[in-house]
Design a protein around this motif. Structure first.
Motif, PDB file in Angstrom:
ATOM      1  N   ASP A 144      91.452  73.164  31.371  1.00 34.61           N
ATOM      2  CA  ASP A 144      90.533  73.114  31.865  1.00 34.61           C
ATOM      3  C   ASP A 144      91.103  71.695  33.103  1.00 34.61           C
ATOM      4  OD1 ASP A 144      88.233  71.559  33.165  1.00 34.61           O
ATOM      5  OD2 ASP A 144      87.455  70.731  31.313  1.00 34.61           O
ATOM      6  N   LYS A 145      91.212  71.753  34.483  1.00 35.56           N
ATOM      7  CA  LYS A 145      91.825  71.248  35.354  1.00 35.56           C
ATOM      8  C   LYS A 145      91.816  69.734  35.586  1.00 35.56           C
ATOM      9  CE  LYS A 145      93.478  75.124  36.247  1.00 35.56           C
ATOM     10  NZ  LYS A 145      94.705  75.499  35.522  1.00 35.56           N
ATOM     11  N   GLU A 146      89.942  69.275  34.879  1.00 38.40           N
ATOM     12  CA  GLU A 146      89.713  68.037  35.080  1.00 38.40           C
ATOM     13  C   GLU A 146      89.264  67.535  33.700  1.00 38.40           C
ATOM     14  OE1 GLU A 146      85.493  67.639  36.377  1.00 38.40           O
ATOM     15  OE2 GLU A 146      85.452  69.450  37.389  1.00 38.40           O
ATOM     16  N   ALA A 147      90.139  68.199  33.593  1.00 42.28           N
ATOM     17  CA  ALA A 147      90.625  67.314  31.448  1.00 42.28           C
ATOM     18  C   ALA A 147      91.964  67.294  32.156  1.00 42.28           C
ATOM     19  CB  ALA A 147      90.129  68.398  30.222  1.00 42.28           C
ATOM     20  N   TYR A 148      92.673  67.146  32.905  1.00 42.36           N
ATOM     21  CA  TYR A 148      94.000  67.460  32.880  1.00 42.36           C
ATOM     22  C   TYR A 148      94.670  65.888  32.513  1.00 42.36           C
ATOM     23  CZ  TYR A 148      95.856  71.753  34.983  1.00 42.36           C
ATOM     24  OH  TYR A 148      96.655  72.935  34.935  1.00 42.36           O
ATOM     25  N   ASP A 149      94.350  65.371  33.135  1.00 39.22           N
ATOM     26  CA  ASP A 149      94.405  63.552  32.511  1.00 39.22           C
ATOM     27  C   ASP A 149      95.021  63.571  31.470  1.00 39.22           C
ATOM     28  OD1 ASP A 149      95.452  60.906  33.606  1.00 39.22           O
ATOM     29  OD2 ASP A 149      93.651  60.257  33.456  1.00 39.22           O
ATOM     30  N   PHE A 150      93.012  63.598  30.968  1.00 39.39           N
ATOM     31  CA  PHE A 150      92.783  62.789  29.590  1.00 39.39           C
ATOM     32  C   PHE A 150      94.057  63.467  28.736  1.00 39.39           C
ATOM     33  CE2 PHE A 150      91.057  64.393  25.398  1.00 39.39           C
ATOM     34  CZ  PHE A 150      91.120  63.183  25.113  1.00 39.39           C
ATOM     35  N   GLN A 175      93.558  73.787  48.204  1.00 41.60           N
ATOM     36  CA  GLN A 175      92.468  72.272  48.822  1.00 41.60           C
ATOM     37  C   GLN A 175      92.808  70.860  48.328  1.00 41.60           C
ATOM     38  OE1 GLN A 175      88.686  74.962  46.979  1.00 41.60           O
ATOM     39  NE2 GLN A 175      90.802  75.935  45.700  1.00 41.60           N
ATOM     40  N   VAL A 176      93.877  70.796  47.503  1.00 40.78           N
ATOM     41  CA  VAL A 176      93.760  69.485  47.083  1.00 40.78           C
ATOM     42  C   VAL A 176      94.202  68.355  48.500  1.00 40.78           C
ATOM     43  CG1 VAL A 176      94.745  69.132  45.306  1.00 40.78           C
ATOM     44  CG2 VAL A 176      95.924  69.664  46.999  1.00 40.78           C
ATOM     45  N   VAL A 177      94.638  69.241  49.903  1.00 44.46           N
ATOM     46  CA  VAL A 177      94.175  68.193  51.017  1.00 44.46           C
ATOM     47  C   VAL A 177      93.753  68.943  52.502  1.00 44.46           C
ATOM     48  CG1 VAL A 177      96.985  68.153  50.750  1.00 44.46           C
ATOM     49  CG2 VAL A 177      96.599  70.406  51.525  1.00 44.46           C
ATOM     50  N   HIS A 178      92.600  69.699  52.213  1.00 44.01           N
ATOM     51  CA  HIS A 178      91.392  70.682  52.958  1.00 44.01           C
ATOM     52  C   HIS A 178      90.605  69.315  53.130  1.00 44.01           C
ATOM     53  CE1 HIS A 178      87.728  73.021  54.070  1.00 44.01           C
ATOM     54  NE2 HIS A 178      88.534  73.510  54.259  1.00 44.01           N
ATOM     55  N   PRO A 179      89.998  69.241  54.360  1.00 43.09           N
ATOM     56  CA  PRO A 179      88.742  68.347  54.252  1.00 43.09           C
ATOM     57  C   PRO A 179      87.927  68.126  53.414  1.00 43.09           C
ATOM     58  CG  PRO A 179      89.910  68.844  56.741  1.00 43.09           C
ATOM     59  CD  PRO A 179      90.608  69.703  55.840  1.00 43.09           C
ATOM     60  N   VAL A 180      87.748  69.141  53.809  1.00 39.51           N
ATOM     61  CA  VAL A 180      86.012  69.358  52.466  1.00 39.51           C
ATOM     62  C   VAL A 180      86.285  69.793  51.397  1.00 39.51           C
ATOM     63  CG1 VAL A 180      83.811  70.573  52.728  1.00 39.51           C
ATOM     64  CG2 VAL A 180      85.342  69.611  54.342  1.00 39.51           C
ATOM     65  N   THR A 183      87.622  67.257  48.567  1.00 35.03           N
ATOM     66  CA  THR A 183      86.002  65.845  47.850  1.00 35.03           C
ATOM     67  C   THR A 183      85.690  66.635  46.166  1.00 35.03           C
ATOM     68  OG1 THR A 183      84.193  66.894  49.248  1.00 35.03           O
ATOM     69  CG2 THR A 183      86.050  65.367  50.342  1.00 35.03           C
ATOM     70  N   GLN A 184      85.849  68.367  46.371  1.00 31.04           N
ATOM     71  CA  GLN A 184      85.032  68.319  44.701  1.00 31.04           C
ATOM     72  C   GLN A 184      85.815  67.970  43.729  1.00 31.04           C
ATOM     73  OE1 GLN A 184      85.748  72.806  45.349  1.00 31.04           O
ATOM     74  NE2 GLN A 184      84.752  73.179  47.860  1.00 31.04           N
ATOM     75  N   PRO A 185      84.672  67.793  42.900  1.00 26.50           N
ATOM     76  CA  PRO A 185      85.551  67.613  41.698  1.00 26.50           C
ATOM     77  C   PRO A 185      86.722  67.561  41.104  1.00 26.50           C
ATOM     78  CG  PRO A 185      83.040  67.409  41.314  1.00 26.50           C
ATOM     79  CD  PRO A 185      83.410  68.300  42.663  1.00 26.50           C
ATOM     80  N   ASN A 187      88.795  69.498  42.291  1.00 25.36           N
ATOM     81  CA  ASN A 187      90.692  68.992  43.642  1.00 25.36           C
ATOM     82  C   ASN A 187      90.459  67.085  43.514  1.00 25.36           C
ATOM     83  OD1 ASN A 187      89.896  71.453  43.855  1.00 25.36           O
ATOM     84  ND2 ASN A 187      88.893  71.798  45.165  1.00 25.36           N
ATOM     85  N   ARG A 188      89.812  66.731  43.148  1.00 28.13           N
ATOM     86  CA  ARG A 188      89.387  65.421  43.226  1.00 28.13           C
ATOM     87  C   ARG A 188      90.369  64.818  42.215  1.00 28.13           C
ATOM     88  NH1 ARG A 188      84.786  63.951  44.326  1.00 28.13           N
ATOM     89  NH2 ARG A 188      84.416  64.051  42.167  1.00 28.13           N
ATOM     90  N   ALA A 189      90.858  65.290  41.465  1.00 35.65           N
ATOM     91  CA  ALA A 189      91.340  65.120  39.833  1.00 35.65           C
ATOM     92  C   ALA A 189      92.472  65.631  39.865  1.00 35.65           C
ATOM     93  CB  ALA A 189      89.914  66.213  38.478  1.00 35.65           C
ATOM     94  N   ILE A 190      92.541  66.616  39.821  1.00 32.95           N
ATOM     95  CA  ILE A 190      94.220  67.005  40.526  1.00 32.95           C
ATOM     96  C   ILE A 190      94.766  66.270  41.294  1.00 32.95           C
ATOM     97  CG2 ILE A 190      95.348  69.065  40.617  1.00 32.95           C
ATOM     98  CD1 ILE A 190      94.352  69.561  38.826  1.00 32.95           C
ATOM     99  N   ASP A 191      94.282  66.015  42.588  1.00 36.30           N
ATOM    100  CA  ASP A 191      94.810  65.132  43.493  1.00 36.30           C
ATOM    101  C   ASP A 191      95.086  63.431  42.812  1.00 36.30           C
ATOM    102  OD1 ASP A 191      95.387  64.210  46.468  1.00 36.30           O
ATOM    103  OD2 ASP A 191      93.913  62.983  46.080  1.00 36.30           O
TER     104      ASP A 191
END
Length: 237
Positions: A144-150, A175-180, A183-185, A187-191
């Motif tokens: 789960d990408k959003e849980a990577y930091d956890f 997508q980590v550098v795509h302008p739009v 901002t998705q959760p 991609n933002r978490a990975i960035d």
């Protein structure tokens, strides 16, 4: 100074993956084909060049104790388990029983089933209760990408100084550098994690533009931290 890289065409990529040790491994080749036949979900598997790099890194640091968060059909777990030091063990966290049934078949074919301890369930619930008896040498995170930091913060205290932590999909298809899309959760978490790891004084980090982005972190030495953490862990067993 001009950036030094070349565009990766299909021809160049096919050349690259052919120029590696054991490129014709029949077990991993069969597993790759069966995984691809699953359809779009099959893209979740790591690439052949990633598998070889993981094997090389495990062998290079003499890893004996390893952890994987996100096993899928088994390519990465085989790549890790095959190269563990004598008596080593890989603990795998995976919540999808269906894909691990495929992984188990290939673990047997690869002769590594006795080196793998599969923990079925949500790693976000399981990891906080995981207290290893030995300091961990190698970690691969691909869940789960959003849980990577956890996952990172939970397991880092149990990783030995000089141990490695790898993360897959750290570019998110650009997508980590795509302008739009950035901002998705997810991609933002990975960035945010990419930026955190780059400045985290607990690790030395490089983001490799391989497949969908592979981050390699080496835990830096902190006086007394390894012994203290293992003492705490054993008291909790």
């Amino acid at each position: 100074m001009a950036a030094k890289y070349i565009p990766l065409t299909d021809a160049i990529y096919n050349y690259v993956i052919a120029q590696r040790s054991n490129a014709d491994d029949p077990i991993l080749a069969a597993l790759q084909i069966e995984t691809q036949n699953m359809g779009e979900i099959g893209r979740m598997a790591i690439s052949p060049d990633q598998a070889t790099l993981i094997s090389l890194l495990v062998a290079l640091i003499g890893a004996k104790w390893a952890v994987e968060v996100g096993t899928f059909t088994g390519t990465s777990s085989i790549s890790i388990a095959r190269h563990l030091a004598l008596g080593g063990k890989l603990v795998c966290f995976e919540q999808d029983f269906k894909v691990t049934s495929m992984a188990r078949r290939y673990w047997i074919r690869a002769g590594v089933q006795d080196k793998i301890d599969l923990r079925l369930g949500d790693a976000r619930r399981l990891l906080p209760h995981y207290k290893p008896q030995n300091l961990i040498d190698f970690v691969f995170i691909d869940a789960d990408k959003e849980a990577y930091d956890f996952y990172f913060e939970t397991i880092l205290p149990y990783v030995r100084s000089g141990g490695l932590i790898l993360f897959d999909n750290m570019l998110r298809g650009g997508q980590v550098v795509h302008p739009v899309a950035k901002t998705q959760p997810v991609n933002r978490a990975i960035d945010q994690l990419n930026r955190k790891l780059a400045t985290d004084n607990r690790v030395q980090t490089v983001l490799i533009p391989m497949a969908d982005g592979l981050t390699v972190c080496r835990k830096l030495y902190t006086p007394g931290s390894d012994g203290r953490r293992m003492s705490e862990s054993r008291r909790l067993l």
